[in-house]
Design a protein around this motif. Sequence first.
Motif, mmCIF file in Angstrom:
data_model
loop_
_atom_site.group_PDB
_atom_site.id
_atom_site.type_symbol
_atom_site.label_atom_id
_atom_site.label_comp_id
_atom_site.label_asym_id
_atom_site.label_seq_id
_atom_site.Cartn_x
_atom_site.Cartn_y
_atom_site.Cartn_z
ATOM 1 N N THR A 93 -52.023 116.756 13.045
ATOM 2 C CA THR A 93 -51.547 115.910 11.949
ATOM 3 C C THR A 93 -50.481 116.628 11.132
ATOM 4 O O THR A 93 -49.453 116.041 10.785
ATOM 5 C CB THR A 93 -52.724 115.494 11.044
ATOM 6 O OG1 THR A 93 -53.677 114.776 11.830
ATOM 7 C CG2 THR A 93 -52.264 114.614 9.902
ATOM 8 N N THR A 96 -47.292 116.728 13.256
ATOM 9 C CA THR A 96 -46.697 115.401 13.411
ATOM 10 C C THR A 96 -45.993 114.946 12.135
ATOM 11 O O THR A 96 -44.937 114.327 12.194
ATOM 12 C CB THR A 96 -47.787 114.376 13.797
ATOM 13 O OG1 THR A 96 -48.388 114.799 15.015
ATOM 14 C CG2 THR A 96 -47.214 112.993 13.966
ATOM 15 N N HIS A 97 -46.578 115.268 10.983
ATOM 16 C CA HIS A 97 -46.037 114.788 9.709
ATOM 17 C C HIS A 97 -45.333 115.893 8.920
ATOM 18 O O HIS A 97 -45.163 115.773 7.704
ATOM 19 C CB HIS A 97 -47.159 114.167 8.878
ATOM 20 C CG HIS A 97 -47.789 112.990 9.562
ATOM 21 N ND1 HIS A 97 -47.175 111.767 9.651
ATOM 22 C CD2 HIS A 97 -48.973 112.870 10.210
ATOM 23 C CE1 HIS A 97 -47.952 110.936 10.318
ATOM 24 N NE2 HIS A 97 -49.043 111.575 10.682
ATOM 25 N N ASP A 100 -42.351 114.758 6.645
ATOM 26 C CA ASP A 100 -42.776 114.037 5.441
ATOM 27 C C ASP A 100 -43.448 114.978 4.443
ATOM 28 O O ASP A 100 -43.233 114.862 3.234
ATOM 29 C CB ASP A 100 -43.743 112.901 5.792
ATOM 30 C CG ASP A 100 -43.051 111.731 6.453
ATOM 31 O OD1 ASP A 100 -41.830 111.553 6.238
ATOM 32 O OD2 ASP A 100 -43.727 110.984 7.180
ATOM 33 N N ILE A 101 -44.256 115.896 4.938
ATOM 34 C CA ILE A 101 -44.919 116.853 4.057
ATOM 35 C C ILE A 101 -43.865 117.704 3.350
ATOM 36 O O ILE A 101 -43.942 117.912 2.137
ATOM 37 C CB ILE A 101 -45.911 117.734 4.838
ATOM 38 C CG1 ILE A 101 -47.074 116.876 5.357
ATOM 39 C CG2 ILE A 101 -46.438 118.872 3.960
ATOM 40 C CD1 ILE A 101 -47.966 117.578 6.362
ATOM 41 N N TRP A 128 -55.693 118.380 4.664
ATOM 42 C CA TRP A 128 -55.710 117.039 5.257
ATOM 43 C C TRP A 128 -57.139 116.753 5.669
ATOM 44 O O TRP A 128 -57.813 117.612 6.206
ATOM 45 C CB TRP A 128 -54.835 116.981 6.503
ATOM 46 C CG TRP A 128 -53.390 116.899 6.210
ATOM 47 C CD1 TRP A 128 -52.499 117.923 6.223
ATOM 48 C CD2 TRP A 128 -52.658 115.750 5.847
ATOM 49 N NE1 TRP A 128 -51.266 117.483 5.895
ATOM 50 C CE2 TRP A 128 -51.327 116.144 5.661
ATOM 51 C CE3 TRP A 128 -52.985 114.412 5.652
ATOM 52 C CZ2 TRP A 128 -50.331 115.257 5.290
ATOM 53 C CZ3 TRP A 128 -51.996 113.532 5.290
ATOM 54 C CH2 TRP A 128 -50.695 113.953 5.121
ATOM 55 N N THR A 138 -55.078 109.451 6.642
ATOM 56 C CA THR A 138 -55.506 110.732 6.137
ATOM 57 C C THR A 138 -55.392 110.708 4.624
ATOM 58 O O THR A 138 -54.765 109.845 4.050
ATOM 59 C CB THR A 138 -54.621 111.866 6.694
ATOM 60 O OG1 THR A 138 -53.268 111.552 6.390
ATOM 61 C CG2 THR A 138 -54.791 112.026 8.172
#
Length: 147
Positions: A93, A96-97, A100-101, A128, A138
């Motif tokens: 996770t 993958t993100h 954005d994080i 997360w 999440t």
Amino acid sequence: MVWLEAVGWLGSALVVLSLTLAGVWRFRVLNFAGALIATGYNTWLEIWPFAAMNGAITVIDAYWLVRLHRERHDEATYDVVEVGPDDAYLAHTLRTHAADIARFYPGFTTDSSGVGTRSSCCAGTRRWAPSSSGTPGTAWRGSSSTT
């Protein structure tokens, strides 16, 4: 009646624009506004099949907006589950993100395994946690412990 045509086009444009959005809340808001405008436009011109369709879309969007707003902070809807630093889903996770994080939490860092660690952006440790209800999603969980 150029203004009336402009209103009709505005309603249609908002509905089409809403379909390009990934966020559910923004999608519903724009879709609701566009369908409401289109309902008024089609009713004014007595185009009953489209007035009925857009009216139904307006009611459906209103239902979901109320429900999404009501459940936004509902603990019964969203579960926060603590996961270990070696959890494969957590690492996936975060990878993958990552973009954005980095965009929304620029001070958030990860250790060499990709697991989130204490950072200057946050008060305490942020982890997360996948929802235990089986829904994809999440949530952030703040903690004073070290991850």
